[in-house]
Write an enzyme that holds these catalytic residues in place. Structure first.
Site, short mmCIF file in Angstrom:
data_model
loop_
_atom_site.label_atom_id
_atom_site.label_comp_id
_atom_site.label_asym_id
_atom_site.label_seq_id
_atom_site.Cartn_x
_atom_site.Cartn_y
_atom_site.Cartn_z
N GLU A 98 19.50 78.09 5.35
CA GLU A 98 18.92 76.84 5.84
C GLU A 98 17.42 76.72 5.62
OE1 GLU A 98 20.30 74.24 6.93
OE2 GLU A 98 22.33 74.79 7.49
N SER A 358 43.70 96.34 63.73
CA SER A 358 43.12 97.58 64.25
C SER A 358 41.84 98.01 63.54
CB SER A 358 44.15 98.71 64.14
OG SER A 358 45.28 98.44 64.93
#
Length: 704
Positions: A98, A358
Site C-alpha cells: 500500500e 451450613s
C-alpha cells in the site's frame, strides 16, 4: 499633421511592461491562494474525535479480550496498537503493498501520484489511486462514494493536515482500526477475530495477505458472501509480494493452498456478567480492564456448562474464584450459558441472595475458638436438645453422641453448631460477618437467631467467598476487586477473626473428607444445603485462591435430592484442578496456637459445657469478673506512655483460673484471683476467665 498620399495609418498593440505582468501574476496568485485557503477552511476541523471512537472492549488482567460491544450504529471497531497487537508479517505486507514510503513522505507520495496519473493517461481509466495510507485514512475519516479529482484533492489536503497533527505510529494505529473489511467490520482486530477467531498478533502468511487484500474492495470481497473473489485477491497480493522480492515464491505457493474462511465467527463473550456490570459502572471507557484471567474463566465456564447439563434441565451453576492475597476476582461464572432462557442465563447467580445452608458454621466455630471456651480437640455432645421452641436436627436425622469439635465441624453436625452459636450469640455472629464485609439479609422484621447457623439468613456467593478468603488470610478479609481501575483506598482489610482462630478453622476444614474426585488434605472446604433442597453450596480454599460454587434453580424452586456434598463439592474440586496448579499449602500456625491432644488440653477445654451447666451443686460460686466491668471504657495510657498494664480482678471460681485476652491464654490468676495484664492496644477487647472445673465468665471492654 496629415498623412501623406499613399501612406497607411497603423496602430501598434500596447504591450504591458514587465512590472505590469508581475502585478497581474501576483494578483492571480493571490486570488488563487485566497480561494484555496477559503476552500481549505471550508473543510472544517479534522474529525479526529470521531475517528478515534471505538467499540468498548473488556479485557482480562493480561490484556486478552473477554468481550467487545458494538458501537451505537452496529459497527465493530476495536482499538489497536500496531507494535503491540499486530503480526509483523502483516505490517510488512501492508506497507510493501500500500505505501512503501510511508515513513518518509509527509502524507502525499508524489512518485505514487505521478505513476497513477501516467497510468490514467496511457490506459484511459484509473489503474491505481496513488493514495498513501495517510490519504486512505483521510478518506475513511470523511467517506465519499465516488472517486473524483475533487475528492482526491480533499484527501491530499487532509493527509497533510493529519501528518502535521499525528506521528506515524498514531496514523498507522488509526488506519488499522478504521480500515473496512466488509459488512460492519472495521479494523484488523475485528476482521481477524471474525474471520479467523483469533487476535492478529500471530497471523499466517495466507491470513496476512488476505487481510491486506480485503480493504481494497471490502464489500465485493466479503468472505461470508464472495469467498472465491477474496481468494483471488489474496493470491494477487501474494504474487505482487513475490515480484517485489518481499516474500519467497515457495512461501507464496504454500500460502495459496490454504482455503479462505467462508463464514464469520461470533465475537468472544467471556465473563458476560462481569462485562455487563463493568460497562454499567465504567461508562464511556474505551477499554475496561478486569482482574479476571481469561484462561481460567474459559475453563470454569466450560465446567459450569458441562455440569449443569449433567444435573438436568433448569439447573444453574455459578462459580467464583478469588486470589487470597489481593482479593482480586480471577474467574466469575454467573450462569452456565448467558443466552439460555431456560436456566435464566442472564441472571448473575454469584450476586443472588440465597440461603447458605451450613456454610456459615465455620464462622460460629471461629468465634468459639476466639473466645477460648472451646478448642478443635475439645469434646462436644451431639444429642437431642431444645433451645426454647427450637430443636435442631442433623441432616441425616441421627445423632453422633460425644464427638471432638473437629469432627463436629467436618461432619457439619447441626446440634453442636447451634449450641456454640447459643454461647457465641447470633447477633455477635451477624455483626462480625457484616464487619468483615458480608451483606446478610434476614426475613422482614426478624433479628438474628439460632437458625441463621443452619441457613436462616440470606447471603450471596460473592460475599461468602470473600468471608472464606478471610480464613485463608488468617482472619482479615479484603473487599473483592474485579475492575482494575477501581480505587484501592477503600479496600483496607476488614477483621473477621483473630489469626489463631482463623488458622484453627482452616486446619479443621482441611481434614474434611473430600468427594470421590478430590484429594485428601489439600483443600480446606465446607458444603451446605439450604432448607427444601433449593441451594447446594461448596466453598474451599488453599494457600493461593478461594473458590465458591453454587448449584440450584434461579427461580428458587426446590430440586429433590440436590445437596452440597454431591452436587457442588465435586464441581469445587474440579474447579481447583482446572486452575492448572497444584493446591498451595495453607499458612503455618500463628504464634500462640495451642497444639495439643484432648488429654493434654487445660481441664476447662477438654469438654464443652453449655452455660446452663456452669451452676454447681456443691455451693461453690462460678467465677465472675469484678473488674473491669462489662461494657466499660478503660484508659490505660493516661500518663502518655505508649504501653500500659491493666488489672483484672475475679470473684469465685476454683483455682487455677486461666486468663484469656481475645481468645489467647495469657497465664493464670494468683491466689487472690487477680492479675496484671498487658493492654492489647486501643479498641475492643474480650477478657475471659475459665476455672479448673470449666466455669467461665467473659466481659467486653473498650480500651482507649
Amino acid at each position: 499633421m496629415s498623412a501623406g498620399i499613399g501612406q497607411t495609418n497603423t496602430i501598434s498593440p500596447i504591450r504591458p511592461s514587465g512590472r505590469t505582468g508581475l502585478t497581474i501574476f501576483a494578483a492571480v496568485s493571490l486570488t488563487l491562494t485566497v480561494m484555496v485557503a477559503a476552500w481549505v477552511v471550508s473543510l472544517g476541523p479534522l474529525p479526529l474525535a470521531v475517528a478515534r471512537e471505538v467499540s468498548t472492549t473488556v479485557v482480562d488482567r493480561h490484556g486478552k479480550l473477554l468481550r467487545a460491544y458494538a458501537m451505537a450504529d452496529g459497527r465493530w471497531r476495536l482499538p489497536v496498537h500496531a507494535e503491540r497487537d499486530i503480526d509483523p508479517t502483516y505490517l510488512k505486507l501492508l506497507l510493501a503493498y500500500e505505501d512503501r514510503r510511508f515513513y518518509s513522505h509527509g502524507g502525499v507520495d508524489l512518485l505514487a501520484l505521478g505513476r497513477a496519473a501516467l497510468q490514467l493517461v496511457t490506459s484511459g481509466h484509473i489503474v491505481s489511486g496513488g493514495s498513501t495510507i495517510t490519504m486512505q485514512l483521510a478518506r475513511l475519516m470523511e467517506p465519499r462514494r465516488q472517486r473524483s479529482i475533487s475528492a482526491k484533492l480533499r484527501q491530499i489536503v487532509r493527509a497533510i493536515e493529519i501528518e502535521r497533527r499525528l506521528n506515524k505510529d498514531q496514523i498507522l494505529d488509526l488506519y488499522l482500526a478504521m480500515a473496512p473489511y466488509g459488512g460492519n467490520l472495521e479494523g484488523i482486530r475485528a476482521a481477524s477475530i471474525a474471520y479467523f477467531g483469533k487476535e492478529p498478533k500471530r497471523l499466517s502468511l495466507s491470513e496476512a495477505a488476505l487481510l491486506v487484500a480485503l480493504p481494497q474492495s471490502p464489500e465485493n470481497r466479503r468472505l461470508d458472501r464472495y469467498p472465491n473473489v477474496a481468494l483471488a485477491a489474496r493470491d494477487r497480493v501474494l504474487d505482487r509480494m513475490v515480484e517485489d522480492g518481499v516474500i519467497a515464491n515457495d512461501d507464496a505457493t504454500a500460502a495459496k493452498t490454504v482455503p479462505v474462511p467462508a463464514v464469520r465467527k461470533p465475537m468472544p463473550i467471556l465473563a458476560p456478567h462481569s462485562a455487563d456490570q463493568s460497562m454499567a459502572l465504567m461508562k464511556n471507557t474505551p477499554v475496561i480492564a478486569l482482574t479476571l484471567d481469561a484462561s481460567l474463566q474459559q475453563a470454569l465456564e466450560m465446567l459450569a456448562r458441562d455440569r449443569a447439563a449433567a444435573l438436568g434441565p433448569n439447573i444453574s451453576v455459578a462459580i467464583l474464584a478469588v486470589d487470597n492475597a489481593s482479593g482480586e476476582v480471577l474467574a466469575h461464572v454467573g450462569s452456565p450459558d448467558y443466552f439460555e432462557d431456560r436456566r435464566a442465563g442472564q441472571v448473575d447467580m454469584t450476586r443472588a441472595v440465597r440461603s447458605p445452608g451450613s456454610t456459615l458454621k465455620p464462622f460460629i466455630y471461629g468465634l468459639a475458638f476466639e473466645d477460648g471456651f472451646v478448642h478443635p480437640e475439645s469434646l462436644i455432645d451431639d444429642r437431642p436438645i431444645r433451645f426454647g421452641s427450637y430443636a435442631p436436627e442433623n441432616f441425616d436425622m441421627t445423632f453422633q453422641g460425644t464427638v471432638p469439635v473437629r469432627k463436629a465441624l467436618q461432619m457439619s453436625l447441626n446440634v453442636p453448631a447451634v449450641a456454640l452459636l447459643d454461647r457465641v450469640g447470633a447477633s455477635r455472629l451477624s455483626s462480625r460477618l457484616r464487619q468483615a464485609g458480608a451483606r446478610l439479609e434476614l426475613p422482614k422484621d426478624e433479628t438474628p437467631g439460632l437458625a441463621m447457623g443452619l441457613g436462616g439468613v440470606g447471603i450471596t456467593l460473592q460475599d461468602l467467598v470473600q468471608l472464606y478468603s478471610g480464613l485463608a488470610r488468617l482472619g482479615d478479609t479484603r473487599p473483592l476487586l474485579e475492575i482494575r481501575s477501581e480505587r484501592s483506598e477503600a479496600r483496607e482489610p476488614q477483621r473477621l477473626l483473630d489469626q489463631v482462630a482463623a488458622w484453627q478453622v482452616g486446619n479443621v476444614l482441611l481434614g474434611t473428607p473430600p468427594p470421590e474426585n478430590g484429594i485428601h488434605n489439600r483443600i480446606a472446604f465446607k458444603t451446605g444445603t439450604s432448607y427444601g433442597y433449593r441451594d447446594a453450596w461448596s466453598v474451599g480454599f488453599d494457600g493461593r485462591i478461594t473458590i465458591g460454587v453454587w448449584v440450584g434453580r434461579p427461580d428458587g424452586a426446590p430440586v429433590q435430592g440436590i445437596a452440597g456434598r454431591t452436587a457442588a463439592a465435586p464441581i469445587l474440586f474440579d474447579a481447583f484442578a482446572r486452575t492448572g496448579k497444584l493446591p498451595a499449602a495453607l499458612p503455618k500456625a500463628p504464634k500462640g496456637t495451642l497444639m495439643a491432644s484432648n488429654a493434654k488440653l487445660p481441664v476447662p477445654l477438654r469438654r464443652y459445657r453449655p452455660l446452663g451447666e456452669l451452676v454447681r451443686n456443691d455451693g461453690e460460686r462460678t467465677p465472675h469478673i469484678q473488674f473491669p466491668l462489662n461494657g466499660s471504657r478503660i484508659d490505660v495510657s493516661g500518663d502518655g506512655t505508649s504501653s500500659a498494664s491493666m488489672p483484672v480482678k475475679v470473684a469465685g471460681g476454683v483455682l487455677p483460673i486461666t486468663m484469656l485476652v481475645n481468645g489467647v491464654a495469657v497465664g493464670e490468676l494468683d491466689s487472690r484471683r487477680q492479675r496484671l495484664i498487658d493492654s492489647p492496644g486501643p479498641g475492643f477487647a474480650r477478657l475471659t476467665v475459665i476455672d479448673a472445673k470449666g466455669a467461665a465468665d467473659t466481659v467486653i471492654i473498650r480500651i482507649q
